[in-house]
Design a protein around this motif. Structure first.
Motif, PDB file in Angstrom:
ATOM      1  N   ALA A 119       0.834  -1.196   0.000  1.00  0.00           N
ATOM      2  CA  ALA A 119       0.000   0.000   0.000  1.00  0.00           C
ATOM      3  C   ALA A 119       0.872   1.250   0.000  1.00  0.00           C
ATOM      4  N   GLY A 120       1.518   1.476  -1.136  1.00  0.00           N
ATOM      5  CA  GLY A 120       2.368   2.655  -1.239  1.00  0.00           C
ATOM      6  C   GLY A 120       3.784   2.370  -0.765  1.00  0.00           C
ATOM      7  N   TYR A 121       4.554   3.449  -0.589  1.00  0.00           N
ATOM      8  CA  TYR A 121       5.964   3.292  -0.239  1.00  0.00           C
ATOM      9  C   TYR A 121       6.114   2.729   1.168  1.00  0.00           C
ATOM     10  N   ASP A 122       7.157   1.935   1.363  1.00  0.00           N
ATOM     11  CA  ASP A 122       7.357   1.270   2.644  1.00  0.00           C
ATOM     12  C   ASP A 122       8.056   2.211   3.625  1.00  0.00           C
ATOM     13  N   LEU A 123       7.263   3.025   4.311  1.00  0.00           N
ATOM     14  CA  LEU A 123       7.824   3.988   5.268  1.00  0.00           C
ATOM     15  C   LEU A 123       8.492   3.271   6.446  1.00  0.00           C
ATOM     16  N   HIS A 147      10.399   0.564   6.460  1.00  0.00           N
ATOM     17  CA  HIS A 147      11.801   0.250   6.219  1.00  0.00           C
ATOM     18  C   HIS A 147      12.662   1.504   6.086  1.00  0.00           C
ATOM     19  N   LEU A 148      12.014   2.627   5.798  1.00  0.00           N
ATOM     20  CA  LEU A 148      12.769   3.884   5.761  1.00  0.00           C
ATOM     21  C   LEU A 148      13.115   4.312   7.187  1.00  0.00           C
ATOM     22  N   LEU A 154      -6.511   3.298  -1.612  1.00  0.00           N
ATOM     23  CA  LEU A 154      -5.295   3.665  -0.875  1.00  0.00           C
ATOM     24  C   LEU A 154      -5.485   5.006  -0.170  1.00  0.00           C
ATOM     25  N   MET A 188       4.538  10.092   1.757  1.00  0.00           N
ATOM     26  CA  MET A 188       4.699   9.392   0.481  1.00  0.00           C
ATOM     27  C   MET A 188       4.782  10.383  -0.681  1.00  0.00           C
TER      28      MET A 188
END
Lengths: 469, 469
Positions: A186-190, A192-193, B437, B449
């Motif tokens: 669901a979108g960018y993996d915040l 792991h950031l 989303l 994001m």
């Protein structure tokens, strides 16, 4: 003044200002910061963390987040010349959830790794994270620094255990609650950031960890080998027989062993025949149907028969197992208690390049280090992560080494980089390895990381002077 | 004009413009884009990809990256009203490295998953990624979309296999080569940011994957259970006996089974006694010392004895194993070949909430779907990922369902969200789930994001109209 303002948020007992109270916050495992701490604030919940962030932002005072203070990079300390608020997570102490059906555990940032391990063990599970003696580290710090340890071979790094992160952003908004999902595209993996961002993007207040089946049996052995290349071949053999059950595969050079034995005042060697290298191998079964100890003995017979190992011993009891681990962990203990200076590194290379790396480092140190210095290589060969430390001559002073330390560390790191490696495998960057990171990153990587930092923390409120120079 | 310019980079055969040539690029597994493609460009190496990016940037033409075209979200297609260049990775075909000592494989983006799996198997390893029939998907697409599949329970998602990513940035610069390291704490994890970013941040040109020990034995069974709650208890039992060897744990509702059997024109049920739910469980041993099939039979006896399972069968041959998997994979086949419209979803919830989720969805569909509609739940219960599809009445038309489809999908997704779940577990967002989303993300998540997107691709060159509305 900022202390008063913070006291109104967390209560007067939540803020420390007296020099005697601050003493315990001026160091980590390797760095010392004699000053620069305006106060230590100890919020008790996520809302208090958010209020503290807003108050510091309003006052223009940077925040240095701090977990258990057991790090190796000075990440939880101010850098020279700064005046900061240290935000300690020590009062974020709740284990919010332990769910053995969904196999998830949620802990607040200040819960120690030992406590998290115990909570998982109580329901027959493991969190797959163990870095030896440093169990007093806080789970929030483990996640913020992406801690490594002895079981990365089997379970991965700290990041690989994380399902979700709760964090306070630089504008005081909160990412919460932590997600508990095994699958989420669901979108960018915040998540792991934030993991491994060392407190520079947000303040981790809680974390959801995956639980895994706990081991029901272990087998542990120590083998003497001639070369790191033989050690890698041995790893291949062990994995062919035991697959993913191999949980640790550690390499110890003879100088590392001798350093530990001398420090411990112990004359007796762990194996009957001295060899240039020792391998500590441990396997864990999560099924009672895996005939671990039979398999393990067979593997060792094969290793001795093929000449991959010169000698070896299998632990026959938990006490013998602990004794074998002491050979490995005693090196770190001796390092921590040594009365002299030493150069410490935390490089990794692709696993197959470990033999080249060791050869090149030993040759380079013969030229670069002061005469009589001892080069000590040990670490997690199954992950390509070899720690190379350089010690002064036995019984000699350390001033020559101290002087050459930056060049020596750089030489070791540059060999790792030349082999496609990293200047930091598991300890992180903090303030100690900023220059090394700058050498390692390509220009586009550096630009992207700076852009990410700006996106999360445009005013540099969180842990300034860390990661980047 | 842009086609000519691109032809000068990749050679005339590398650019497709004729409508007949473009036909194969106008669809994925669920979406169709009748127009909007100016041309398809097929670069042969990373340098050509970078040159293509610069040419499109100069011309102000957006780029839609495309792998195998097997996705479910329309991510590799233009959105209505756009005029784009499709950058196909089909000529990025080299497997650059297969190293069973370092346990790493490097493949260019256009290598198919089947080819990657075969290259790993040839050296006794697995990449831990398998999504059934869609092995013709490209590995670059698998990584860009963070593909899931049937073995996530054991190995994790696609991202969990990735050691390093090579990618071309929006300014034409290249992140290369992919890192091969098991441990690397060197700044923010750009790799995990690119994995699952669906072509909106950079174009993945190559990927380094970890190799794992290949299974040496498998055991597979199908069990009939009364409820999803019993299925979860059964999962707990299997894991207690077999630990991490459990590689797949799939749940199939009776309507899903009947749909598949009817489509296949097959009357014979897989088990002798019909039950409301079927569980497909598979375990993989990576050690010959694990007595897998004895253990597995014992587990099933226990499950039947405890009443967790009503009936069951263990595959006695590879043919029987394939037959059991056909029960599961036949659902997807029947879905793909169905002559009528159906609502498809890809939600996940925390594992322990699966029973609640199924109950609530079934109740909600009784009210929200047209009379006579069939609600079909199946999926990866061991990951909390249940696909709920809604089919029109048997033999009836699909127009009423089609009309209500957005409300039905939203209803299912909102139940998942209410239980702490996600609107997309493994299929991604693409263009089909942008509104979902937007409902799922918190405001700070959405803001972060968008900021990340701006940091990587300030001009919106890469895959505009995907992920975000």
């Amino acid at each position: 003044m900022i202390a008063d303002r913070l006291g109104s948020i967390v209560g007067p007992g939540g803020v420390l200002v007296a020099p005697s109270d601050l003493a315990g916050y001026r160091a980590d495992s390797t760095h010392h910061a004699p000053d620069g701490i305006l106060c230590v604030v100890r919020p008790s919940d996520t809302a208090q963390v958010a209020a503290v962030v807003l108050a510091c932002r309003a006052a223009g005072v940077p925040i240095v987040p701090r977990g258990g203070g057991t790090g190796f990079g000075g990440g939880a300390l101010p850098v020279p010349g700064q005046a900061v608020v240290v935000l300690s997570t020590e009062r974020l102490r709740r284990i919010r959830l332990v769910d053995p059906v969904g196999d998830v555990l949620v802990a607040e940032a200040g819960v120690t790794l030992h406590e998290v391990q115990a909570a998982a063990a109580a329901v027959g599970r493991t969190v797959g994270l163990d870095h030896g003696g440093a169990g007093s580290s806080a789970i929030g710090g483990n996640i913020a620094t992406n801690a490594g340890g002895n079981n990365v071979l089997r379970y991965g790094m700290a990041r690989d255990q994380v399902l979700g992160v709760e964090a306070v952003l630089a504008d005081g908004r909160v990412l919460a609650p932590p997600r508990l999902l095994r699958k989420c595209n669901a979108g960018y993996d915040l998540r792991h950031l934030l993991v491994g961002s060392e407190g520079t993007l947000a303040i981790v207040t809680a974390v959801a960890l995956a639980l895994r089946p706990a081991p029901v049996a272990r087998a542990t052995a120590m083998l003497g080998v001639a070369t790191p290349r033989d050690a890698l071949a041995l790893l291949g053999l062990v994995r062919r027989e035991l697959g993913e059950a191999v949980s640790a595969f550690e390499l110890i050079s003879r100088p590392s062993l001798l350093f530990h034995l001398a420090h411990a005042g112990q004359g007796r060697e762990p194996l009957d025949t001295p060899t240039p290298w020792l391998v500590l191998v441990e396997t864990e079964a999560t099924s009672r149907h895996l005939a671990l100890s039979d398999a393990f003995e067979a593997v060792l017979e094969r290793a001795l028969g093929d000449g991959l190992a010169v000698t070896g011993v299998v632990a026959a009891s938990e006490a013998q197992r602990r004794a074998l681990w002491t050979v490995r962990e005693g090196i770190a203990v001796a390092m921590g208690e040594a009365k002299f200076y030493m150069v410490k590194t935390d490089t990794a290379v692709p696993i197959g390049r470990v033999p080249d790396f060791v050869d090149r480092v030993e040759a380079a140190m013969a030229a670069a280090a002061p005469a009589g210095s001892r080069t000590m290589a040990f670490g997690h060969v199954g992950d390509g992560n070899i720690h190379v430390n350089v010690l002064p001559p036995e019984g000699g002073g350390d001033s020559a080494l101290r002087e050459k330390a930056p060049d020596i560390a750089r030489c070791i790191e540059d060999i790792a980089l030349d082999l496609g490696g990293t200047v930091s495998a598991e300890h992180g960057i903090g303030q100690g390895k900023r220059a090394a990171l700058a050498r390692m990153l390509s220009v586009p990587e550096r630009d992207l990381m700076r852009a990410v930092k700006t996106a999360f923390d445009p005013d540099g409120l969180f842990n300034p002077g860390k990661l980047f120079e």
